[in-house]
Write an enzyme that holds these catalytic residues in place. Structure first.
Site, short mmCIF file in Angstrom:
data_model
loop_
_atom_site.label_atom_id
_atom_site.label_comp_id
_atom_site.label_asym_id
_atom_site.label_seq_id
_atom_site.Cartn_x
_atom_site.Cartn_y
_atom_site.Cartn_z
N GLY A 113 0.84 -1.19 0.00
CA GLY A 113 0.00 0.00 0.00
C GLY A 113 0.87 1.24 0.00
O GLY A 113 2.01 1.21 0.47
N CYS B 237 6.08 -0.14 7.16
CA CYS B 237 5.69 1.03 6.38
C CYS B 237 6.86 1.43 5.49
O CYS B 237 8.02 1.43 5.94
CB CYS B 237 5.34 2.18 7.32
SG CYS B 237 4.87 3.68 6.45
N HIS C 85 -4.23 1.72 7.45
CA HIS C 85 -2.85 2.21 7.54
C HIS C 85 -2.64 3.38 6.56
O HIS C 85 -2.09 4.43 6.92
CB HIS C 85 -1.90 1.04 7.24
CG HIS C 85 -0.44 1.39 7.20
ND1 HIS C 85 0.47 0.89 8.12
CD2 HIS C 85 0.29 2.17 6.36
CE1 HIS C 85 1.68 1.38 7.85
NE2 HIS C 85 1.60 2.14 6.76
N GLU C 86 -3.09 3.19 5.32
CA GLU C 86 -2.88 4.24 4.30
C GLU C 86 -3.74 5.47 4.58
O GLU C 86 -3.30 6.61 4.35
CB GLU C 86 -3.18 3.69 2.90
CG GLU C 86 -2.34 2.48 2.47
CD GLU C 86 -0.85 2.63 2.73
OE1 GLU C 86 -0.35 3.76 2.74
OE2 GLU C 86 -0.21 1.59 2.94
N HIS D 63 -2.11 7.86 6.84
CA HIS D 63 -1.13 8.74 6.18
C HIS D 63 -1.81 10.03 5.70
O HIS D 63 -1.22 11.11 5.77
CB HIS D 63 -0.50 8.05 4.96
CG HIS D 63 0.61 7.11 5.30
ND1 HIS D 63 1.75 7.50 5.97
CD2 HIS D 63 0.77 5.78 5.05
CE1 HIS D 63 2.56 6.46 6.11
NE2 HIS D 63 1.99 5.40 5.57
#
Lengths: 169, 433
Positions: free
Chosen positions: A46, A91, A133-134, A137
């Site tokens: 990702g 990451c 998770h993305e 960001h």
């Protein structure tokens, strides 16, 4: 395909909040393709636009074994989340560091696809972890923020050391 | 988001094992913490074991494939390439998957500029594998992946069994457990395992033993935390019986860590047991094991060869000396022994074993019994060592070891893989009244 440079923790630009994507133009298509290529080459599952210093609400992902199921999400929103799961996350902006993070087990997502058409789906497991998770960001959040301050400091030092050895070699 | 790459981590770990003298066990303990997924840990373990086991073969193979040697400049890429060959030749992974995954691992290692080289080397190997394998098979070192000195020692000590030993050293060992009979019976434990789809065998020769075909994470087996069993190879499970410690006796386990044999003794009889080890770092693990199994012992730090530092002058009726040794009988479990042990270690170990035996002998009560055990298969550490003790101490007599193994001087030797067990040596010494 030109590869994009991935920002690395603790780069302050990773803390920028992304703005919604408004124009689905040729430039956006080029950016999406470059992000996918950068993600596959890294290798990652990702990548958020924030990580390549583009502060728009855009992420790409592919959690398939064969790396043949790219997913593009624009202006994504999680409309429902249930349960919890722990996954050892890594990451691309925090290379070589892996740590357990607890997230929702199942999520419902609303977003636009690469051409601006609305999509809506539910997912769980690794893809659910990856999307959460993305999306972190896109609001300037990193997975290391979930770690204890002590552990986060260890991560920062380890990365510093990695960079020193890399620059010597 | 990224996922930890087992192959890249295996290359880093294997490079530490090969070049920095780190043990496989320690390297696995360090690197496996990265993975929460049991499958990733299993792959890392398989790669490290096969990589260490076959290093001497595929390191040579790689040297033949490379125009410029890599191992000094890029030890991790070198290890990754060896692991690529191991995946193709030993682990039997599909060609495409093994090559693609190894190429991808160069990026995860942070060495993307070696991606093309990795692809080219592995594809060249696949084109030329038959001829190259034949060339590797023509030399004993690369055929068996053992160092030359060890092949020679094994051939000298076991001339009729040398090839079988080398082959057994390269086979995977089964997982042996010993049931804690104070907590559960063997049949009950086997039934618990069967209920979770784990198949076990119950060997006849050992009343408390269970054998699992596949190796797995023992801490996840039912009853591990409750102390229902210990991990111990079948060969080592004979120690307590041979010692024949009876309730009320004062017993010394002279090199006790991590405490497997001491625990077995304590499970069998109410004895006053001193569990001695010279390495203070290994004592906590031993205490932990005793606590898990619900056993009590007098755990002491001390050198068995230097009684003045720890012995209170009271004799022991039984002494077990599971001596530090070359571990040449358990290469199938610890293949890094082939990379770390040197020919010059053997005389030094034999001298240490003799020193320990001589120091312990006066601590043995008249009429008492000493059991000497090693996981070595070399005569210098076993039969020759015991022969020396018998010659030096007039009140020592060898007692027949009641095991159907190979006669080896005054003792008995199991060779690696025989009866599914490790290579192991026992001798029993009686002290006259």
């Amino acid at each position: 395909m030109t590869m994009l440079t991935i920002l690395e923790f603790p780069d302050p630009r990773l803390r920028t909040k992304a703005q919604p994507v408004m124009a689905f133009d040729v430039a956006l298509q080029g950016l999406i393709d470059a992000m996918l290529a950068t993600m596959y080459a890294a290798p990652g599952i990702g990548l958020a636009a924030t990580q390549v210093n583009v502060h728009r609400q855009l992420l790409v992902a592919d959690v398939s074994e064969e790396k043949n199921q790219p997913l593009v999400l624009i202006n994504p929103k999680i409309t429902l989340q249930t349960g919890q799961q722990v996954y050892q996350e890594g990451c691309l902006s925090v290379p070589g560091i892996y740590a357990d993070v607890e997230r929702a087990d199942r999520i419902e997502v609303q977003a636009l696809d690469r051409h601006g058409r609305p999509v809506q789906f539910g997912t769980d497991g690794l893809l659910a972890v990856c999307i959460q998770h993305e999306m972190d960001h896109l609001v300037g959040k990193l997975f290391v923020d979930y770690l204890s301050p002590l552990k986060r400091e260890m991560v920062r030092k380890k990365l510093e050391k990695q960079r020193r050895t890399a620059s010597v070699a | 988001m990224s996922q930890a790459n087992p192959r890249a981590l295996a290359a880093q770990a294997l490079s530490r094992i090969v070049h920095d003298g780190v043990s496989l066990r320690a390297a696995f303990a360090t690197f496996s913490t990265t993975f929460s997924d049991a499958r990733d840990r299993a792959l890392l373990s398989a790669l490290l074991h096969a990589g260490a086991r076959w290093w001497l073969r595929f390191d040579t193979a790689l040297t033949g494939l490379l125009e410029h040697p890599l191992h000094e400049r890029e030890p991790q890429v070198h290890a990754l390439l060896v692991l690529g060959l191991v995946q193709l030749e030993i682990l039997g992974l599909p060609e495409y998957a093994a090559v693609a995954a190894t190429v991808e691992a160069t990026r995860a290692l942070g060495k993307p500029k070696f991606a093309n080289l990795t692809n080219a080397i592995l594809r060249r190997w696949l084109r030329e594998r038959e001829a190259r394998n034949a060339a590797l098979d023509a030399d004993a070192t690369t055929r068996s992946a053992h160092p030359r000195w060890l092949i020679k020692s094994i051939a000298a000590d076991w001339p009729d069994h040398a090839d079988a030993i080398l082959a057994a050293n390269n086979a995977q060992a089964p997982l042996w457990l010993r049931v804690n009979s104070r907590r559960i019976t063997r049949e009950e434990l086997a039934a618990k395992f069967a209920a979770t789809d784990i198949e076990v065998e119950l060997p006849e020769a050992l009343a408390q033993a269970l054998v699992l075909g596949q190796s797995l994470d023992v801490t996840r087996l039912p009853g591990y935390a409750d102390g229902w069993f210990s991990v111990q190879d079948g060969a080592a499970q004979f120690a307590a019986g041979l010692l024949d410690a009876r309730s009320g006796m004062r017993v010394l386990d002279a090199c006790a860590a991590p405490g497997g044999k001491a625990a077995h003794i304590l499970e069998g009889a109410e004895v006053d047991l001193v569990a001695l080890d010279r390495d203070p770092q290994r004592l906590p693990r031993m205490l932990e094991n005793f606590a898990r199994l619900g056993l009590r012992a007098d755990v002491r730090e001390g050198d068995a060869g230097d009684p003045s530092t720890w012995w209170d002058g009271r004799h022991f009726e039984r002494i077990l000396l599971d001596a530090p040794c070359s571990a040449s009988g358990i290469i199938r479990r610890q293949p890094d022994i082939k990379l770390h042990r040197r020919a010059s270690d053997i005389p030094a170990l034999a001298a240490q074993q003799a020193r320990l035996l001589d120091a312990l002998w006066p601590m043995l009560a008249p009429g008492g019994r000493l059991v000497y055990a090693t996981c070595s298969l070399l005569v210098a550490e076993n039969a020759a060592c015991i022969g020396g003790v018998l010659a030096r101490h007039a009140d020592a007599a060898g007692r027949r070891v009641p095991l159907g193994w190979h006669a080896a001087g005054a003792g008995m030797q199991n060779l690696p893989g025989e009866a599914g067990m490790d290579g192991f040596f026992y001798a029993i010494l009686d002290k006259s009244n």
